[in-house]
Design a protein around this motif. Structure first.
Motif, PDB file in Angstrom:
ATOM      1  N   LYS A  63      -6.797  -4.330   9.238  1.00 11.36           N
ATOM      2  CA  LYS A  63      -6.964  -4.344   7.787  1.00 11.36           C
ATOM      3  C   LYS A  63      -6.017  -3.328   7.138  1.00 11.36           C
ATOM      4  O   LYS A  63      -5.427  -3.597   6.102  1.00 11.36           O
ATOM      5  N   TRP A  67      -3.305  -4.274   4.275  1.00  7.99           N
ATOM      6  CA  TRP A  67      -3.371  -3.615   2.964  1.00  7.99           C
ATOM      7  C   TRP A  67      -2.119  -2.809   2.667  1.00  7.99           C
ATOM      8  O   TRP A  67      -1.792  -2.582   1.508  1.00  7.99           O
ATOM      9  N   THR A  69       0.989  -3.017   1.953  1.00  7.29           N
ATOM     10  CA  THR A  69       1.912  -4.090   1.564  1.00  7.29           C
ATOM     11  C   THR A  69       3.377  -3.691   1.597  1.00  7.29           C
ATOM     12  O   THR A  69       4.237  -4.545   1.785  1.00  7.29           O
ATOM     13  N   GLU A  79      -2.695   0.233  -3.381  1.00 11.80           N
ATOM     14  CA  GLU A  79      -2.867  -0.658  -2.232  1.00 11.80           C
ATOM     15  C   GLU A  79      -4.321  -0.655  -1.761  1.00 11.80           C
ATOM     16  O   GLU A  79      -4.891  -1.704  -1.450  1.00 11.80           O
ATOM     17  N   LYS A  82      -6.551  -2.479  -4.296  1.00 11.52           N
ATOM     18  CA  LYS A  82      -6.311  -3.918  -4.231  1.00 11.52           C
ATOM     19  C   LYS A  82      -6.992  -4.511  -2.995  1.00 11.52           C
ATOM     20  O   LYS A  82      -7.611  -5.568  -3.063  1.00 11.52           O
ATOM     21  N   GLY A  83      -6.880  -3.836  -1.867  1.00 10.30           N
ATOM     22  CA  GLY A  83      -7.534  -4.302  -0.641  1.00 10.30           C
ATOM     23  C   GLY A  83      -9.038  -4.364  -0.794  1.00 10.30           C
ATOM     24  O   GLY A  83      -9.683  -5.322  -0.366  1.00 10.30           O
ATOM     25  N   ALA A  85     -10.708  -4.651  -3.625  1.00 11.39           N
ATOM     26  CA  ALA A  85     -11.042  -5.685  -4.613  1.00 11.39           C
ATOM     27  C   ALA A  85     -10.983  -7.082  -4.001  1.00 11.39           C
ATOM     28  O   ALA A  85     -11.808  -7.939  -4.316  1.00 11.39           O
ATOM     29  N   GLU A  86     -10.018  -7.303  -3.124  1.00  8.13           N
ATOM     30  CA  GLU A  86      -9.868  -8.617  -2.497  1.00  8.13           C
ATOM     31  C   GLU A  86     -10.874  -8.834  -1.382  1.00  8.13           C
ATOM     32  O   GLU A  86     -11.111  -9.961  -0.973  1.00  8.13           O
ATOM     33  N   LYS A  87     -11.446  -7.742  -0.870  1.00  7.67           N
ATOM     34  CA  LYS A  87     -12.409  -7.806   0.229  1.00  7.67           C
ATOM     35  C   LYS A  87     -11.894  -8.721   1.331  1.00  7.67           C
ATOM     36  O   LYS A  87     -12.601  -9.581   1.841  1.00  7.67           O
ATOM     37  N   SER A  88     -10.643  -8.538   1.681  1.00  9.01           N
ATOM     38  CA  SER A  88     -10.020  -9.393   2.682  1.00  9.01           C
ATOM     39  C   SER A  88     -10.634  -9.159   4.052  1.00  9.01           C
ATOM     40  O   SER A  88     -10.665  -8.054   4.548  1.00  9.01           O
ATOM     41  N   ASP A  89     -11.156 -10.212   4.641  1.00  6.19           N
ATOM     42  CA  ASP A  89     -11.747 -10.135   5.968  1.00  6.19           C
ATOM     43  C   ASP A  89     -10.718 -10.648   6.965  1.00  6.19           C
ATOM     44  O   ASP A  89     -10.844 -11.727   7.528  1.00  6.19           O
ATOM     45  N   TYR A  97     -16.218  -2.773   3.936  1.00  7.62           N
ATOM     46  CA  TYR A  97     -15.123  -2.699   2.978  1.00  7.62           C
ATOM     47  C   TYR A  97     -13.829  -3.058   3.626  1.00  7.62           C
ATOM     48  O   TYR A  97     -13.737  -3.277   4.794  1.00  7.62           O
TER      49      TYR A  97
END
Length: 97
Positions: A63, A67, A69, A79, A82-83, A85-89, A97
């Motif tokens: 992750k 994040w 970028t 960064e 943003k990571g 907020a996007e809750k990228s799994d 988180y």
């Protein structure tokens, strides 16, 4: 003997309060652990989060890489936010988180 029914009544009331406090349908209910703030992760206060700072606080290596970028091996505040907020799994982990 009168203390026992009072105890059970108090226990029932306390458990009801706990159930309602954790009910996501209730306004203002707890939504689980929140991600630590940027300032908490930036342990050395240099204005960015290094990979070791992130790993120490439970952010996965994968992750962190996604994040980051701009690929500078540091997370800026932008960064990180943003990571979050996007809750990228990106790694299927169970981290919050």
């Amino acid at each position: 003997m009168k203390k026992l029914p009072i105890f059970f009544a108090c226990a029932l009331l306390a458990s009801s309060v706990l159930v309602l406090a954790n009910d996501p349908a209730q306004p203002g209910a707890a939504q689980g652990p929140q991600a630590p703030s940027f300032n908490v992760l930036d342990v050395n206060k240099d204005g960015s989060i290094s990979e070791s700072e992130a790993l120490y606080h439970g952010l996965s290596e994968k992750k962190f890489t996604v994040w980051d970028t701009n690929g500078d091996d540091m997370l800026t505040e932008a960064e990180y936010k943003k990571g979050i907020a996007e809750k990228s799994d990106v790694d299927g982990s169970t981290e919050d988180y």
